[in-house]
Scaffold this active site. Structure first.
Site, short mmCIF file in Angstrom:
data_model
loop_
_atom_site.label_atom_id
_atom_site.label_comp_id
_atom_site.label_asym_id
_atom_site.label_seq_id
_atom_site.Cartn_x
_atom_site.Cartn_y
_atom_site.Cartn_z
N ARG A 147 0.82 -1.13 -0.16
CA ARG A 147 0.09 0.11 0.09
C ARG A 147 0.76 1.33 0.08
O ARG A 147 0.57 2.04 -0.62
CB ARG A 147 -0.97 0.09 1.08
CG ARG A 147 -2.06 1.12 1.38
CD ARG A 147 -2.64 1.22 2.70
NE ARG A 147 -2.92 -0.15 3.27
CZ ARG A 147 -4.21 -0.40 3.15
NH1 ARG A 147 -5.25 0.11 2.61
NH2 ARG A 147 -4.29 -1.60 3.71
N CYS A 196 -26.21 -3.63 -7.81
CA CYS A 196 -27.27 -3.85 -7.11
C CYS A 196 -27.06 -4.50 -5.69
O CYS A 196 -27.28 -5.61 -5.38
CB CYS A 196 -28.20 -4.70 -7.99
SG CYS A 196 -28.73 -3.93 -9.57
N GLU A 197 -26.49 -3.54 -5.16
CA GLU A 197 -26.07 -3.64 -3.48
C GLU A 197 -26.36 -2.49 -2.76
O GLU A 197 -25.61 -1.33 -3.39
CB GLU A 197 -24.60 -4.39 -3.34
CG GLU A 197 -24.55 -5.54 -4.17
CD GLU A 197 -24.52 -6.73 -3.12
OE1 GLU A 197 -24.60 -6.68 -2.06
OE2 GLU A 197 -24.35 -7.85 -3.62
N TYR A 219 -5.07 -2.19 -3.54
CA TYR A 219 -6.15 -2.93 -3.41
C TYR A 219 -7.56 -2.26 -4.04
O TYR A 219 -8.77 -2.32 -3.24
CB TYR A 219 -6.47 -2.89 -1.79
CG TYR A 219 -5.13 -3.48 -1.13
CD1 TYR A 219 -4.89 -4.77 -1.30
CD2 TYR A 219 -4.44 -2.82 -0.34
CE1 TYR A 219 -3.63 -5.37 -0.86
CE2 TYR A 219 -3.22 -3.25 0.19
CZ TYR A 219 -2.75 -4.54 -0.15
OH TYR A 219 -1.63 -5.06 0.32
N1 LLP Z 1 3.11 -9.16 3.33
C1 LLP Z 1 2.18 -10.00 3.69
C2 LLP Z 1 2.55 -11.44 4.06
C3 LLP Z 1 0.81 -9.51 3.49
O1 LLP Z 1 -0.17 -10.18 4.01
C4 LLP Z 1 0.74 -8.09 2.95
C5 LLP Z 1 -0.70 -7.75 2.92
C6 LLP Z 1 1.74 -7.23 2.70
C7 LLP Z 1 2.87 -7.82 2.82
C8 LLP Z 1 1.42 -6.01 2.28
O2 LLP Z 1 1.06 -4.99 3.02
P1 LLP Z 1 0.67 -3.64 2.81
O3 LLP Z 1 2.10 -2.83 2.99
O4 LLP Z 1 0.18 -3.21 1.48
O5 LLP Z 1 0.12 -3.00 4.17
N2 LLP Z 1 -7.20 -5.54 1.33
C9 LLP Z 1 -6.85 -4.73 2.30
C10 LLP Z 1 -5.58 -4.88 2.59
C11 LLP Z 1 -5.34 -6.32 2.89
C12 LLP Z 1 -3.34 -6.63 3.13
C13 LLP Z 1 -3.22 -7.86 2.94
N3 LLP Z 1 -1.95 -8.30 3.07
C14 LLP Z 1 -7.19 -3.30 2.15
O6 LLP Z 1 -7.70 -2.85 1.01
O7 LLP Z 1 -7.23 -2.36 3.06
#
Ligand code: LLP
Length: 430
Positions: free
Chosen positions: A287, A355-356, A384
């Site tokens: 992110r 439709c939600e 995401y």
């Molecule tokens: N490493 C692992 C093992 C992970 O599971 C994740 C994210 C990352 C790295 C990267 O994390 P980040 O730096 O992006 O925070 N869909 C959700 C976020 C799910 C994150 C899943 N794992 C949202 O839209 O907020």
């Protein structure tokens, strides 16, 4: 509007008004809309690059690997841009392995995470020569060993420690507490390391933890790291070396009022906890690399006043960006053509065509009045966003555009209606 202005001033953002037109870097979003229609995602390559380089700067001359968590944005052009800067990849499926390979990321810069790796995926990752698997259970470790022997390729492994630390983020995206499915508790992890160290087809390479996502304060990461370092030291005393210290991802971004540290500061904070150890740092950011680089641009279809509320209905929906619907996530929203009087705001519900009832980008949001056909940008949507989009309601996947200064190019075209049914076509009755 103060929130938005604050965000535009302080965020990692290349989305700015120029002569009343919202631009990504130097390209007016309306110019892109004119050529490819709406909705679409636009990404600033400069924001992606700057975030990556901020991580790099944080590590300074320490040995390190920044393994982009490709799940945040899977577009291969984005991954390629990062590969050119030296990024590795954190992958969680054979599809992501393929994407990372096509983007030019070498196998030896990849880690494979996730609790449910299949045989096919493990084999493919071994053949790609990945750096290590982040192992999440005893049974998975045993399966990796069997498959490594079968294909005659030694498997690099790290055990993902569940440090039981509260990351103080949305409960759906926290992962490092005892009650979560992720990782292995400390005592059990020590046991797995001892087992792995004796196996011919396994090579202990690292130790990992990942405690959650959108974490805007560095103390949970520091606490988790301290616990992982204790495990690492214990292992070292037993002669089990973990040369790679993988601290996962999880650094948050600004969506509204959050104030996360810059990646460089975040990394320095972690290195302070560890001191001067002889190891290679690994980090898996997603992110914080792409989140503020992207916007979803859509068009207002209709407005209506109904049930005491004003609805602004746009042509993008939860099929394009699902975060508000499932996490109640806040995304800044701006008109692409700046309102004549940006201080003149009124509350509106911004909803999509699906439709939600949860197909909504904003609830009771103070925004300038939109007219029919006005363009709207939903910001901080680079992570995401497209990656979690779907064909729900048989809506085609929307295009993605990468902006570089004053130029832009389509890095994913719009899916066609025919492609929506392509997989089913051969099963149609004659
Ligand atoms: N490493 C692992 C093992 C992970 O599971 C994740 C994210 C990352 C790295 C990267 O994390 P980040 O730096 O992006 O925070 N869909 C959700 C976020 C799910 C994150 C899943 N794992 C949202 O839209 O907020």
């Amino acid at each position: 509007m103060t929130t938005i202005q604050n965000w535009l001033r302080n965020g990692w953002s290349e989305f700015r008004y120029r002569s009343g037109e919202l631009c990504c870097e130097e390209v007016p979003l309306s110019a892109i809309a004119r050529e490819i229609g709406t909705p679409f995602y636009a990404y600033s390559s400069k924001t992606v690059r700057e975030a990556f380089l901020s991580y790099k700067q944080g590590f300074g001359d320490r040995r390190h690997l920044i393994a982009y968590a490709i799940k945040a944005n899977e577009n291969i052009s984005i991954a390629r841009l990062l590969a050119e800067l030296g990024a590795g990849a954190d992958i969680v499926s054979v599809g992501q392995l393929y994407r990372a390979q096509v983007a030019g990321i070498p196998g030896n810069k990849m880690m494979y995470s996730g609790v449910g790796k299949t045989d096919r995926e493990i084999r493919a990752a071994l053949e790609a020569g990945i750096l290590f698997f982040n192992v999440e259970s005893a049974e998975e470790l045993a399966r990796i060993e069997e498959l490594a022997e079968e294909v005659h390729i030694r498997a690099g492994i790290a055990i993902r420690i569940n440090p039981d630390v509260d990351p103080k983020t949305h409960p759906y995206i926290s992962t490092g507490m005892r009650e979560h499915k992720f990782g292995v508790e400390i005592e059990a992890a020590l046991d797995l390391y001892r087992r792995a160290a004796k196996k011919e087809w396994l090579e202990v390479r690292g130790i990992q933890c990942h405690i959650g996502s959108q974490i805007t304060d560095s103390s949970p990461h520091r606490e988790a790291l301290a616990r992982v370092l204790e495990v690492r030291e214990k292992l070292g005393r037993e002669g089990i070396e973990t040369r790679y210290l993988d601290v996962g991802g999880g650094l948050g971004i600004r969506y509204s009022e959050e104030n996360p540290p810059a990646p460089s500061e975040f990394v320095k904070g972690l290195m302070d906890v560890a001191g001067n150890l002889d190891l290679t740092w690994v980090i898996e950011p997603g992110r914080s690399i792409v989140g503020n680089a992207g916007a979803l641009v859509c068009q207002v279809l209709y407005r209506k006043d109904h049930g005491g509320k004003r609805y602004t209905i746009v042509d993008a929906g939860m099929n394009d960006l699902i975060r508000p619907a499932i996490y109640d996530a806040f995304h800044p929203i701006l008109p692409v053509n700046q309102a004549e009087d940006p201080t003149q705001l009124s509350p509106t519900e911004v909803v999509g065509p699906i439709c939600e009832s949860t197909d909504q980008f904003a609830w009771d949001r103070m925004l300038p009045a939109f007219a029919q056909r006005d363009l709207m940008a939903v910001l901080a949507a680079g992570a995401y966003g497209s990656a979690m989009s779907s064909n729900y309601n048989a809506k085609p996947l929307c295009p993605e555009v990468l902006v570089e200064g004053a130029s832009w190019r389509v890095i994913r075209r719009r899916q066609t209606i025919e492609e929506l049914i392509a997989l089913e076509r051969e099963y149609l009755a004659p």
